[in-house]
Design a protein around this motif. Structure first.
Motif, PDB file in Angstrom:
ATOM      1  N   THR A  10      33.043  90.849  38.348  1.00 48.32           N
ATOM      2  CA  THR A  10      33.594  89.594  38.871  1.00 48.32           C
ATOM      3  C   THR A  10      32.469  88.679  39.356  1.00 48.32           C
ATOM      4  O   THR A  10      31.583  89.097  40.103  1.00 48.32           O
ATOM      5  CB  THR A  10      34.540  89.881  40.058  1.00 48.32           C
ATOM      6  N   GLN A  11      32.506  87.444  38.889  1.00 47.55           N
ATOM      7  CA  GLN A  11      31.516  86.459  39.323  1.00 47.55           C
ATOM      8  C   GLN A  11      31.892  85.950  40.710  1.00 47.55           C
ATOM      9  O   GLN A  11      33.065  85.729  41.004  1.00 47.55           O
ATOM     10  CB  GLN A  11      31.480  85.279  38.346  1.00 47.55           C
ATOM     11  N   PRO A  12      30.871  85.733  41.597  1.00 53.24           N
ATOM     12  CA  PRO A  12      31.175  85.193  42.921  1.00 53.24           C
ATOM     13  C   PRO A  12      31.747  83.776  42.816  1.00 53.24           C
ATOM     14  O   PRO A  12      31.348  82.996  41.943  1.00 53.24           O
ATOM     15  CB  PRO A  12      29.810  85.174  43.632  1.00 53.24           C
ATOM     16  N   VAL A  13      32.687  83.469  43.680  1.00 56.41           N
ATOM     17  CA  VAL A  13      33.301  82.133  43.688  1.00 56.41           C
ATOM     18  C   VAL A  13      32.355  81.165  44.391  1.00 56.41           C
ATOM     19  O   VAL A  13      31.938  81.419  45.517  1.00 56.41           O
ATOM     20  CB  VAL A  13      34.658  82.160  44.418  1.00 56.41           C
ATOM     21  N   PRO A  14      31.961  80.069  43.728  1.00 56.37           N
ATOM     22  CA  PRO A  14      31.053  79.115  44.368  1.00 56.37           C
ATOM     23  C   PRO A  14      31.669  78.548  45.651  1.00 56.37           C
ATOM     24  O   PRO A  14      32.872  78.279  45.709  1.00 56.37           O
ATOM     25  CB  PRO A  14      30.890  78.017  43.305  1.00 56.37           C
ATOM     26  N   ASP A  15      30.829  78.399  46.672  1.00 55.35           N
ATOM     27  CA  ASP A  15      31.258  77.807  47.930  1.00 55.35           C
ATOM     28  C   ASP A  15      31.298  76.286  47.752  1.00 55.35           C
ATOM     29  O   ASP A  15      30.247  75.667  47.556  1.00 55.35           O
ATOM     30  CB  ASP A  15      30.275  78.196  49.040  1.00 55.35           C
ATOM     31  N   PRO A  16      32.488  75.659  47.797  1.00 56.93           N
ATOM     32  CA  PRO A  16      32.569  74.212  47.563  1.00 56.93           C
ATOM     33  C   PRO A  16      31.763  73.406  48.576  1.00 56.93           C
ATOM     34  O   PRO A  16      31.186  72.368  48.231  1.00 56.93           O
ATOM     35  CB  PRO A  16      34.062  73.913  47.668  1.00 56.93           C
ATOM     36  N   ASP A  17      31.698  73.865  49.827  1.00 57.30           N
ATOM     37  CA  ASP A  17      30.930  73.134  50.839  1.00 57.30           C
ATOM     38  C   ASP A  17      29.436  73.200  50.549  1.00 57.30           C
ATOM     39  O   ASP A  17      28.699  72.236  50.756  1.00 57.30           O
ATOM     40  CB  ASP A  17      31.222  73.708  52.234  1.00 57.30           C
ATOM     41  N   GLN A  18      29.005  74.351  50.050  1.00 56.73           N
ATOM     42  CA  GLN A  18      27.602  74.509  49.684  1.00 56.73           C
ATOM     43  C   GLN A  18      27.276  73.637  48.475  1.00 56.73           C
ATOM     44  O   GLN A  18      26.192  73.049  48.388  1.00 56.73           O
ATOM     45  CB  GLN A  18      27.310  75.979  49.368  1.00 56.73           C
ATOM     46  N   GLN A  19      28.227  73.555  47.546  1.00 55.52           N
ATOM     47  CA  GLN A  19      28.030  72.713  46.363  1.00 55.52           C
ATOM     48  C   GLN A  19      27.899  71.248  46.742  1.00 55.52           C
ATOM     49  O   GLN A  19      27.057  70.525  46.199  1.00 55.52           O
ATOM     50  CB  GLN A  19      29.204  72.898  45.390  1.00 55.52           C
ATOM     51  N   VAL A  20      28.737  70.799  47.684  1.00 55.89           N
ATOM     52  CA  VAL A  20      28.673  69.403  48.145  1.00 55.89           C
ATOM     53  C   VAL A  20      27.314  69.132  48.762  1.00 55.89           C
ATOM     54  O   VAL A  20      26.669  68.110  48.473  1.00 55.89           O
ATOM     55  CB  VAL A  20      29.795  69.113  49.176  1.00 55.89           C
ATOM     56  N   PHE A  21      26.857  70.037  49.623  1.00 56.98           N
ATOM     57  CA  PHE A  21      25.564  69.835  50.279  1.00 56.98           C
ATOM     58  C   PHE A  21      24.444  69.819  49.242  1.00 56.98           C
ATOM     59  O   PHE A  21      23.556  68.944  49.284  1.00 56.98           O
ATOM     60  CB  PHE A  21      25.305  70.951  51.300  1.00 56.98           C
ATOM     61  N   HIS A  22      24.477  70.758  48.300  1.00 55.22           N
ATOM     62  CA  HIS A  22      23.427  70.843  47.287  1.00 55.22           C
ATOM     63  C   HIS A  22      23.386  69.567  46.432  1.00 55.22           C
ATOM     64  O   HIS A  22      22.309  69.109  46.036  1.00 55.22           O
ATOM     65  CB  HIS A  22      23.654  72.064  46.394  1.00 55.22           C
ATOM     66  N   ARG A  23      24.546  68.989  46.170  1.00 58.14           N
ATOM     67  CA  ARG A  23      24.624  67.766  45.363  1.00 58.14           C
ATOM     68  C   ARG A  23      23.860  66.624  46.021  1.00 58.14           C
ATOM     69  O   ARG A  23      23.277  65.779  45.353  1.00 58.14           O
ATOM     70  CB  ARG A  23      26.087  67.382  45.170  1.00 58.14           C
ATOM     71  N   HIS A  24      23.854  66.590  47.357  1.00 61.11           N
ATOM     72  CA  HIS A  24      23.215  65.486  48.076  1.00 61.11           C
ATOM     73  C   HIS A  24      21.875  65.870  48.695  1.00 61.11           C
ATOM     74  O   HIS A  24      21.268  65.065  49.396  1.00 61.11           O
ATOM     75  CB  HIS A  24      24.153  64.977  49.173  1.00 61.11           C
ATOM     76  N   ARG A  25      21.411  67.081  48.411  1.00 64.28           N
ATOM     77  CA  ARG A  25      20.209  67.564  49.085  1.00 64.28           C
ATOM     78  C   ARG A  25      18.984  66.705  48.790  1.00 64.28           C
ATOM     79  O   ARG A  25      18.174  66.429  49.685  1.00 64.28           O
ATOM     80  CB  ARG A  25      19.919  69.014  48.651  1.00 64.28           C
ATOM     81  N   ASN A  26      18.832  66.280  47.542  1.00 66.79           N
ATOM     82  CA  ASN A  26      17.676  65.454  47.195  1.00 66.79           C
ATOM     83  C   ASN A  26      17.691  64.136  47.962  1.00 66.79           C
ATOM     84  O   ASN A  26      16.653  63.670  48.449  1.00 66.79           O
ATOM     85  CB  ASN A  26      17.646  65.171  45.690  1.00 66.79           C
TER      86      ASN A  26
END
Length: 306
Positions: free
Chosen positions: A2-18
């Motif tokens: 089973t693949q881990p479910v991506p953390d949506p909050d982490q994805q949002v932060f990563h999207r704006h990290r740059n």
């Protein structure tokens, strides 16, 4: 498996990290402090009630702006008591998109040096307004000041920067061409060729931070600066013999520059300011080893403003 479910909050932060790094770096002038501010923003984001956040990008930018402002105030004294000229920490940069080209000037050594003369509040306001096009109301919320205070700070900062920033600069292709010619002349010890590339009143700023031997005052005049760089291939530098020295062209702070390395470490970086004709008007030489970690890591940053 089973693949881990991506953390949506982490994805949002990563999207704006740059974007968050781009804001923090311009406010602080050091990559290490900017990374710390971004990490602190992640901690605050993780703890926040995100169901109340309508615009994550604006929310995160406000968080990192405030954190960067607080950090800048706390480091102010260290910069005022610094040994020799204080220059920003150089970063490797990448990208030729329109957004990156637009953002390149605001991350240049020339502009960051000017921003260093502003008060912490003025600097944060200038970055958010002039570089990232935030409204005065948005900035007021980010830096926790009244809108009137932000408008006044923005006006003072804009006038100050306008009076001190380089007024004319050659296009990017001309800058790269002159940098390559300078590189060839310096590594070949050709004083005459260097003289042709330098403005008569050129200034060299060197930052050793008291850690390595550098000029404590600006070096001025084409002949003096040309002689300084023509000696690169003939004398040891920071214990590294000329035969063991490696110099290569790199994109530094949104423009062409040079990275000097020894067998086991980055020794210095060199960046340039140009006039409209492409002559070099200023050089910024960073040799403080504490400020070379970001370049030594080799990670190129996208300096766009989105």
């Amino acid at each position: 498996m089973t693949q881990p479910v991506p953390d949506p909050d982490q994805q949002v932060f990563h999207r704006h990290r740059n974007l968050l790094f781009s804001v923090a770096y311009r406010v602080l002038g050091t990559a290490a402090d900017a990374e710390d501010a971004v990490q602190d923003a992640w901690i605050k984001w993780s703890a926040a009630d995100r169901s109340q956040v309508a615009d994550p990008k604006a929310y995160l930018t406000r968080i990192v702006s405030n954190l960067a402002l607080q950090r800048l105030r706390s480091t102010r004294y260290k910069r005022e008591t610094y040994v020799g000229p204080w220059l920003p920490e150089p970063i490797l940069t990448s990208g030729d998109t329109a957004d990156v080209v637009t953002g390149a000037e605001s991350v240049s050594m020339a502009v960051l040096v000017v921003l260093e003369t502003l008060s912490p509040l003025e600097r944060a306001v200038f970055v958010l307004k002039e570089v990232f096009d935030f409204s005065h109301a948005e900035i007021a919320e980010a830096v926790e000041r009244s809108e009137a205070a932000v408008r006044q700070a923005a006006h003072r900062a804009r006038e100050h920067v306008r009076a001190r920033r380089p007024r004319y600069t050659a296009d990017r292709s001309r800058q790269r061409e002159v940098t390559e010619q300078f590189f060839a002349a310096a590594t070949g010890g050709d004083v005459n060729a260097l003289m042709e590339l330098l403005s008569p009143d050129v200034t060299l700023w060197t930052d050793g931070g008291g850690k390595v031997r550098q000029a404590l005052l600006p070096v001025t005049g084409a002949s003096t600066v040309a002689a300084w760089f023509a000696a690169i291939g003939t004398v040891s530098y920071q214990g590294v013999e000329p035969a063991d020295m490696n110099a290569e062209l790199a994109d530094i702070n949104g423009g062409p520059g040079v990275v000097f390395s020894g067998p086991d470490r980055v020794i210095a970086t060199l960046t340039f300011d140009f006039d409209a004709d492409g002559r070099i008007t200023a050089l910024h030489n960073v040799a403080n080893p504490d400020k070379l970690r970001a370049v030594a890591e080799g990670t190129a940053h996208d300096v766009g403003t989105r």
